[in-house]
Design a protein around this motif. Sequence first.
Motif, PDB file in Angstrom:
ATOM      1  N   HIS A  29       0.819  -1.206   0.000  1.00  0.00           N
ATOM      2  CA  HIS A  29       0.000   0.000   0.000  1.00  0.00           C
ATOM      3  C   HIS A  29       0.858   1.264   0.000  1.00  0.00           C
ATOM      4  N   ALA A  30       1.693   1.347  -1.019  1.00  0.00           N
ATOM      5  CA  ALA A  30       2.546   2.522  -1.231  1.00  0.00           C
ATOM      6  C   ALA A  30       2.851   2.613  -2.706  1.00  0.00           C
ATOM      7  N   PHE A  31       3.330   3.777  -3.121  1.00  0.00           N
ATOM      8  CA  PHE A  31       3.708   3.982  -4.511  1.00  0.00           C
ATOM      9  C   PHE A  31       5.225   3.812  -4.630  1.00  0.00           C
ATOM     10  N   GLY A  32       5.628   2.913  -5.493  1.00  0.00           N
ATOM     11  CA  GLY A  32       7.047   2.650  -5.666  1.00  0.00           C
ATOM     12  C   GLY A  32       7.519   3.034  -7.053  1.00  0.00           C
ATOM     13  N   PRO A  33       8.809   3.280  -7.231  1.00  0.00           N
ATOM     14  CA  PRO A  33       9.380   3.575  -8.542  1.00  0.00           C
ATOM     15  C   PRO A  33       9.067   2.458  -9.525  1.00  0.00           C
ATOM     16  N   HIS A  34       8.698   2.821 -10.737  1.00  0.00           N
ATOM     17  CA  HIS A  34       8.275   1.807 -11.698  1.00  0.00           C
ATOM     18  C   HIS A  34       8.492   2.304 -13.131  1.00  0.00           C
ATOM     19  N   MET A  35       8.529   1.352 -14.051  1.00  0.00           N
ATOM     20  CA  MET A  35       8.631   1.667 -15.475  1.00  0.00           C
ATOM     21  C   MET A  35       7.660   0.803 -16.264  1.00  0.00           C
ATOM     22  N   TRP A  36       7.082   1.387 -17.294  1.00  0.00           N
ATOM     23  CA  TRP A  36       6.189   0.649 -18.181  1.00  0.00           C
ATOM     24  C   TRP A  36       6.307   1.232 -19.592  1.00  0.00           C
ATOM     25  N   VAL A  37       5.431   0.830 -20.479  1.00  0.00           N
ATOM     26  CA  VAL A  37       5.567   1.161 -21.908  1.00  0.00           C
ATOM     27  C   VAL A  37       4.269   1.774 -22.423  1.00  0.00           C
ATOM     28  N   GLN A  38       4.403   2.729 -23.350  1.00  0.00           N
ATOM     29  CA  GLN A  38       3.253   3.254 -24.081  1.00  0.00           C
ATOM     30  C   GLN A  38       3.468   3.005 -25.569  1.00  0.00           C
ATOM     31  N   VAL A  39       2.413   2.541 -26.234  1.00  0.00           N
ATOM     32  CA  VAL A  39       2.475   2.200 -27.657  1.00  0.00           C
ATOM     33  C   VAL A  39       1.426   3.002 -28.420  1.00  0.00           C
ATOM     34  N   TRP A  40       1.812   3.485 -29.586  1.00  0.00           N
ATOM     35  CA  TRP A  40       0.898   4.258 -30.428  1.00  0.00           C
ATOM     36  C   TRP A  40       0.021   3.302 -31.232  1.00  0.00           C
ATOM     37  N   ASN A  41      -1.300   3.465 -31.127  1.00  0.00           N
ATOM     38  CA  ASN A  41      -2.223   2.557 -31.813  1.00  0.00           C
ATOM     39  C   ASN A  41      -2.923   3.206 -33.004  1.00  0.00           C
ATOM     40  N   ALA A  42      -2.313   4.264 -33.523  1.00  0.00           N
ATOM     41  CA  ALA A  42      -2.833   5.046 -34.663  1.00  0.00           C
ATOM     42  C   ALA A  42      -3.845   6.096 -34.230  1.00  0.00           C
ATOM     43  N   GLU A  43      -4.234   6.074 -32.952  1.00  0.00           N
ATOM     44  CA  GLU A  43      -5.150   7.081 -32.429  1.00  0.00           C
ATOM     45  C   GLU A  43      -4.605   7.759 -31.178  1.00  0.00           C
ATOM     46  N   ARG A  44      -3.952   7.000 -30.320  1.00  0.00           N
ATOM     47  CA  ARG A  44      -3.426   7.553 -29.073  1.00  0.00           C
ATOM     48  C   ARG A  44      -2.368   6.612 -28.509  1.00  0.00           C
ATOM     49  N   TRP A  45      -1.633   7.118 -27.509  1.00  0.00           N
ATOM     50  CA  TRP A  45      -0.662   6.296 -26.802  1.00  0.00           C
ATOM     51  C   TRP A  45      -1.384   5.505 -25.719  1.00  0.00           C
ATOM     52  N   VAL A  46      -1.138   4.197 -25.676  1.00  0.00           N
ATOM     53  CA  VAL A  46      -1.785   3.312 -24.714  1.00  0.00           C
ATOM     54  C   VAL A  46      -0.711   2.606 -23.890  1.00  0.00           C
ATOM     55  N   SER A  47      -0.925   2.541 -22.578  1.00  0.00           N
ATOM     56  CA  SER A  47       0.065   1.948 -21.679  1.00  0.00           C
ATOM     57  C   SER A  47      -0.100   0.434 -21.560  1.00  0.00           C
ATOM     58  N   TYR A  48       1.068  -0.234 -21.476  1.00  0.00           N
ATOM     59  CA  TYR A  48       1.130  -1.671 -21.224  1.00  0.00           C
ATOM     60  C   TYR A  48       2.225  -1.900 -20.194  1.00  0.00           C
ATOM     61  N   ASP A  49       1.897  -2.719 -19.198  1.00  0.00           N
ATOM     62  CA  ASP A  49       2.817  -2.936 -18.083  1.00  0.00           C
ATOM     63  C   ASP A  49       3.073  -4.428 -17.919  1.00  0.00           C
ATOM     64  N   ALA A  50       4.177  -4.897 -18.465  1.00  0.00           N
ATOM     65  CA  ALA A  50       4.519  -6.313 -18.349  1.00  0.00           C
ATOM     66  C   ALA A  50       4.921  -6.665 -16.925  1.00  0.00           C
ATOM     67  N   GLY A  51       5.507  -5.726 -16.211  1.00  0.00           N
ATOM     68  CA  GLY A  51       5.974  -6.003 -14.859  1.00  0.00           C
ATOM     69  C   GLY A  51       4.856  -6.263 -13.874  1.00  0.00           C
ATOM     70  N   MET A  52       3.763  -5.523 -13.985  1.00  0.00           N
ATOM     71  CA  MET A  52       2.647  -5.669 -13.045  1.00  0.00           C
ATOM     72  C   MET A  52       1.408  -6.278 -13.680  1.00  0.00           C
ATOM     73  N   GLY A  53       1.449  -6.548 -14.960  1.00  0.00           N
ATOM     74  CA  GLY A  53       0.336  -7.211 -15.621  1.00  0.00           C
ATOM     75  C   GLY A  53      -0.543  -6.302 -16.436  1.00  0.00           C
ATOM     76  N   GLU A  54      -0.891  -5.149 -15.887  1.00  0.00           N
ATOM     77  CA  GLU A  54      -1.714  -4.215 -16.632  1.00  0.00           C
ATOM     78  C   GLU A  54      -1.563  -2.805 -16.075  1.00  0.00           C
ATOM     79  N   PHE A  55      -1.928  -1.840 -16.903  1.00  0.00           N
ATOM     80  CA  PHE A  55      -1.925  -0.442 -16.495  1.00  0.00           C
ATOM     81  C   PHE A  55      -3.252  -0.119 -15.824  1.00  0.00           C
ATOM     82  N   ASP A  56      -3.194   0.718 -14.772  1.00  0.00           N
ATOM     83  CA  ASP A  56      -4.412   1.194 -14.131  1.00  0.00           C
ATOM     84  C   ASP A  56      -4.164   2.584 -13.564  1.00  0.00           C
ATOM     85  N   ALA A  57      -5.159   3.107 -12.855  1.00  0.00           N
ATOM     86  CA  ALA A  57      -5.063   4.471 -12.326  1.00  0.00           C
ATOM     87  C   ALA A  57      -4.114   4.590 -11.151  1.00  0.00           C
ATOM     88  N   GLY A  58      -3.448   3.500 -10.794  1.00  0.00           N
ATOM     89  CA  GLY A  58      -2.397   3.555  -9.784  1.00  0.00           C
ATOM     90  C   GLY A  58      -1.031   3.854 -10.360  1.00  0.00           C
TER      91      GLY A  58
END
Length: 278
Positions: free
Chosen positions: A209-238
């Motif tokens: 229950h804390a915010f830790g340093p992290h890295m993830w990826v954003q990919v362009w889908n021809a409309e917008r950049w979308v986040s993908y997080d292999a380390g934690m499984g998925e991107f969310d509002a956290g």
Amino acid sequence: MKSKRILLCALLVLASGQVREADAMDGVAPEVELKAQIRAALVPSPYRLSPAARQGTIRYRLGERDGAVGWIWPQTGEQSAVRTSDGLELTVCKQCGRETAPDAETLQRYLAPTPWLQSDDRAVIGFARAAGSGSVDARMRRLVAAVQARLSGPVVYSGYHSAREALARREGDCTEYALLLAAAARARGMPARVVAGLAYGSRFVGQAHAFGPHMWVQVWNAERWVSYDAGMGEFDAGHLALAVGDGSPDSLRGAMQAIAGLRIEDAFGVVNEERATN
């Protein structure tokens, strides 16, 4: 180029003054010390954020001091930042932000191989075939699964390894997960950029229950950049993005000082997501 650098997640402790930059770059800090320093860099959450809440929109009120003062927060399709008299207001969701579409030159830059994202490497190209065909989202979800399966070794804090090195070593932390995912996406013709920031309950920092340093990826889908997080499984509002770059340590290093000066003073769900863009 020093490939045996302390991972970006561990580099965040440089801002606190707990370890000299020269020492960190030389990798002299033992694993147990690095883990302790990473935990010391955690930003406490004022509340427990349930999985259901993180699937929606969350608005944070952040306090800033020292290196965080004046920090230019990325405005993305998933995040908006506004400074008010009460402090910084950061809204995070999956589609509530606004970001200008990139031009052709920018997209080409996020497709090109780099010393850290070797998307032209034969092994990386072979690995990236796991993406298969279909939509950008379908291909990226397959790549996320492929990265998770490949990096099945222990979480290791002993270096900042490139995509090619991560693929060969089969282990790492959030850094290696992000770099391998970004390189694989580029190898399949999908523009990808690397994000450094904070994530709630990251398994890489050992505190729920804390915010830790992290890295993830954003990919362009021809409309917008979308986040993908292999380390934690998925991107969310956290996920709170502090810097967007090409995955090189220099492109993301500014986030170190900013995180050390941050505190999360409040967080609440936004029921009507349209409010997030107003």
